[in-house]
Design a protein around this motif. Structure first.
Motif, PDB file in Angstrom:
ATOM      1  N   VAL A   6      23.478 -21.426  41.618  1.00 22.53           N
ATOM      2  CA  VAL A   6      22.186 -21.953  42.035  1.00 22.53           C
ATOM      3  C   VAL A   6      21.237 -21.792  40.856  1.00 22.53           C
ATOM      4  O   VAL A   6      21.159 -20.717  40.248  1.00 22.53           O
ATOM      5  N   ILE A   7      20.539 -22.869  40.533  1.00 23.29           N
ATOM      6  CA  ILE A   7      19.507 -22.856  39.502  1.00 23.29           C
ATOM      7  C   ILE A   7      18.176 -23.020  40.219  1.00 23.29           C
ATOM      8  O   ILE A   7      18.007 -23.967  40.996  1.00 23.29           O
ATOM      9  N   VAL A   8      17.234 -22.121  39.947  1.00 25.62           N
ATOM     10  CA  VAL A   8      15.931 -22.165  40.607  1.00 25.62           C
ATOM     11  C   VAL A   8      14.840 -22.299  39.560  1.00 25.62           C
ATOM     12  O   VAL A   8      14.734 -21.466  38.653  1.00 25.62           O
ATOM     13  N   GLY A   9      14.040 -23.329  39.680  1.00 20.14           N
ATOM     14  CA  GLY A   9      12.846 -23.481  38.862  1.00 20.14           C
ATOM     15  C   GLY A   9      11.661 -23.023  39.693  1.00 20.14           C
ATOM     16  O   GLY A   9      11.254 -23.704  40.631  1.00 20.14           O
ATOM     17  N   ALA A  10      11.120 -21.844  39.385  1.00 18.62           N
ATOM     18  CA  ALA A  10      10.051 -21.234  40.183  1.00 18.62           C
ATOM     19  C   ALA A  10       8.696 -21.460  39.528  1.00 18.62           C
ATOM     20  O   ALA A  10       8.571 -21.404  38.310  1.00 18.62           O
ATOM     21  N   GLY A  11       7.686 -21.701  40.345  1.00 18.92           N
ATOM     22  CA  GLY A  11       6.340 -21.842  39.813  1.00 18.92           C
ATOM     23  C   GLY A  11       5.517 -22.825  40.603  1.00 18.92           C
ATOM     24  O   GLY A  11       5.891 -23.236  41.699  1.00 18.92           O
ATOM     25  N   ASN A  12       4.402 -23.206  40.018  1.00 21.29           N
ATOM     26  CA  ASN A  12       3.451 -24.105  40.675  1.00 21.29           C
ATOM     27  C   ASN A  12       3.067 -25.200  39.692  1.00 21.29           C
ATOM     28  O   ASN A  12       2.341 -24.950  38.729  1.00 21.29           O
ATOM     29  N   ALA A  13       3.552 -26.405  39.935  1.00 18.34           N
ATOM     30  CA  ALA A  13       3.306 -27.534  39.033  1.00 18.34           C
ATOM     31  C   ALA A  13       1.840 -27.942  38.984  1.00 18.34           C
ATOM     32  O   ALA A  13       1.450 -28.729  38.122  1.00 18.34           O
ATOM     33  N   PHE A  14       1.022 -27.395  39.873  1.00 14.89           N
ATOM     34  CA  PHE A  14      -0.399 -27.741  39.902  1.00 14.89           C
ATOM     35  C   PHE A  14      -1.267 -26.655  39.266  1.00 14.89           C
ATOM     36  O   PHE A  14      -2.471 -26.624  39.470  1.00 14.89           O
ATOM     37  N   ARG A  15      -0.628 -25.753  38.508  1.00  6.58           N
ATOM     38  CA  ARG A  15      -1.345 -24.708  37.774  1.00  6.58           C
ATOM     39  C   ARG A  15      -0.884 -24.688  36.321  1.00  6.58           C
ATOM     40  O   ARG A  15      -0.469 -23.657  35.790  1.00  6.58           O
ATOM     41  N   GLY A  16      -0.970 -25.848  35.678  1.00  6.85           N
ATOM     42  CA  GLY A  16      -0.656 -25.948  34.252  1.00  6.85           C
ATOM     43  C   GLY A  16       0.739 -25.464  33.913  1.00  6.85           C
ATOM     44  O   GLY A  16       1.731 -25.904  34.494  1.00  6.85           O
ATOM     45  N   ASP A  17       0.805 -24.499  32.976  1.00  8.59           N
ATOM     46  CA  ASP A  17       2.092 -24.024  32.477  1.00  8.59           C
ATOM     47  C   ASP A  17       2.900 -23.240  33.503  1.00  8.59           C
ATOM     48  O   ASP A  17       4.079 -22.975  33.277  1.00  8.59           O
ATOM     49  N   ASP A  18       2.310 -22.905  34.645  1.00  7.75           N
ATOM     50  CA  ASP A  18       3.084 -22.278  35.712  1.00  7.75           C
ATOM     51  C   ASP A  18       4.125 -23.265  36.245  1.00  7.75           C
ATOM     52  O   ASP A  18       5.050 -22.874  36.937  1.00  7.75           O
ATOM     53  N   GLY A  19       4.011 -24.514  35.878  1.00  7.10           N
ATOM     54  CA  GLY A  19       4.971 -25.536  36.274  1.00  7.10           C
ATOM     55  C   GLY A  19       6.206 -25.594  35.387  1.00  7.10           C
ATOM     56  O   GLY A  19       7.046 -26.474  35.562  1.00  7.10           O
ATOM     57  N   ALA A  20       6.361 -24.651  34.455  1.00  5.94           N
ATOM     58  CA  ALA A  20       7.512 -24.662  33.554  1.00  5.94           C
ATOM     59  C   ALA A  20       8.832 -24.564  34.311  1.00  5.94           C
ATOM     60  O   ALA A  20       9.797 -25.277  33.999  1.00  5.94           O
ATOM     61  N   GLY A  21       8.898 -23.697  35.302  1.00  3.11           N
ATOM     62  CA  GLY A  21      10.130 -23.548  36.080  1.00  3.11           C
ATOM     63  C   GLY A  21      10.500 -24.813  36.832  1.00  3.11           C
ATOM     64  O   GLY A  21      11.624 -25.324  36.700  1.00  3.11           O
ATOM     65  N   PRO A  22       9.562 -25.355  37.630  1.00  2.00           N
ATOM     66  CA  PRO A  22       9.864 -26.610  38.321  1.00  2.00           C
ATOM     67  C   PRO A  22      10.216 -27.757  37.362  1.00  2.00           C
ATOM     68  O   PRO A  22      11.123 -28.545  37.644  1.00  2.00           O
ATOM     69  N   ALA A  23       9.527 -27.839  36.219  1.00  2.97           N
ATOM     70  CA  ALA A  23       9.832 -28.903  35.251  1.00  2.97           C
ATOM     71  C   ALA A  23      11.260 -28.750  34.723  1.00  2.97           C
ATOM     72  O   ALA A  23      11.989 -29.742  34.571  1.00  2.97           O
ATOM     73  N   THR A  24      11.667 -27.519  34.465  1.00  3.31           N
ATOM     74  CA  THR A  24      13.032 -27.276  33.983  1.00  3.31           C
ATOM     75  C   THR A  24      14.043 -27.703  35.037  1.00  3.31           C
ATOM     76  O   THR A  24      15.027 -28.390  34.730  1.00  3.31           O
ATOM     77  N   ALA A  25      13.820 -27.305  36.284  1.00  2.00           N
ATOM     78  CA  ALA A  25      14.747 -27.672  37.360  1.00  2.00           C
ATOM     79  C   ALA A  25      14.850 -29.186  37.496  1.00  2.00           C
ATOM     80  O   ALA A  25      15.955 -29.729  37.640  1.00  2.00           O
TER      81      ALA A  25
END
Length: 153
Positions: A6-25
């Motif tokens: 399982v690969i998990v991209g964690a974060g919040n895409a609506f808080r700038g760079d906190d979206g790094a995890g979701p962008a990676t996923a």
């Protein structure tokens, strides 16, 4: 079909760079073997324990805020030691990746292999989009995760 990883991209895409995890996923979707499940996790990180249940291997990607240069990538093996405090951002998440990993460890629910990639962010202010350094780091983490997944296949 069983899930080996399982690969998990964690974060919040609506808080700038906190979206790094979701962008990676999102960039990893379709680039990995069929038995690898890719998840974008933008909320309740306590549910990570359910998301990775039954998986042999887990990779989590999250933004960090440690004071390092933006775009710095760090790789951690969660079985070696607890994750650093840079993964505990209670101001953004009420329950972060570090807390989820430690809860899984205490409950005996930590998968056999747990790797966490941290991408140092620059800007966590409300708004969409990654800073250039973080966007480049996301591409590098996509390369590393794909390479690791193919090595394990």
């Amino acid at each position: 079909m069983a899930t080996s990883a399982v690969i998990v991209g964690a974060g919040n895409a609506f808080r700038g760079d906190d979206g790094a995890g979701p962008a990676t996923a999102r960039r990893l979707r379709g680039a990995l073997p069929g038995d690898v499940r890719v998840i974008v996790k933008e909320g309740d990180f306590a549910s990570l324990l359910d998301d990775w249940q039954g998986a042999e291997s887990v990779v989590v990607i999250d933004a960090t805020s440690s004071g390092s240069e933006p775009g710095t990538i760090r790789r951690y093996d969660a079985h070696e030691r607890p994750l650093p405090s840079a993964f505990s951002r209670s101001s953004t998440h009420s329950f972060g990746v570090a807390e989820a990993v430690e809860l899984a460890r205490v409950l005996g629910r930590l998968p056999a292999r747990v790797v966490v990639f941290g991408i140092e962010g620059r800007d966590f202010a409300p708004g969409e989009g990654l800073s250039p350094d973080v966007d480049a780091a996301v591409d590098e983490v996509v390369r590393r995760v794909t390479e690791e997944a193919m090595d394990r296949a």
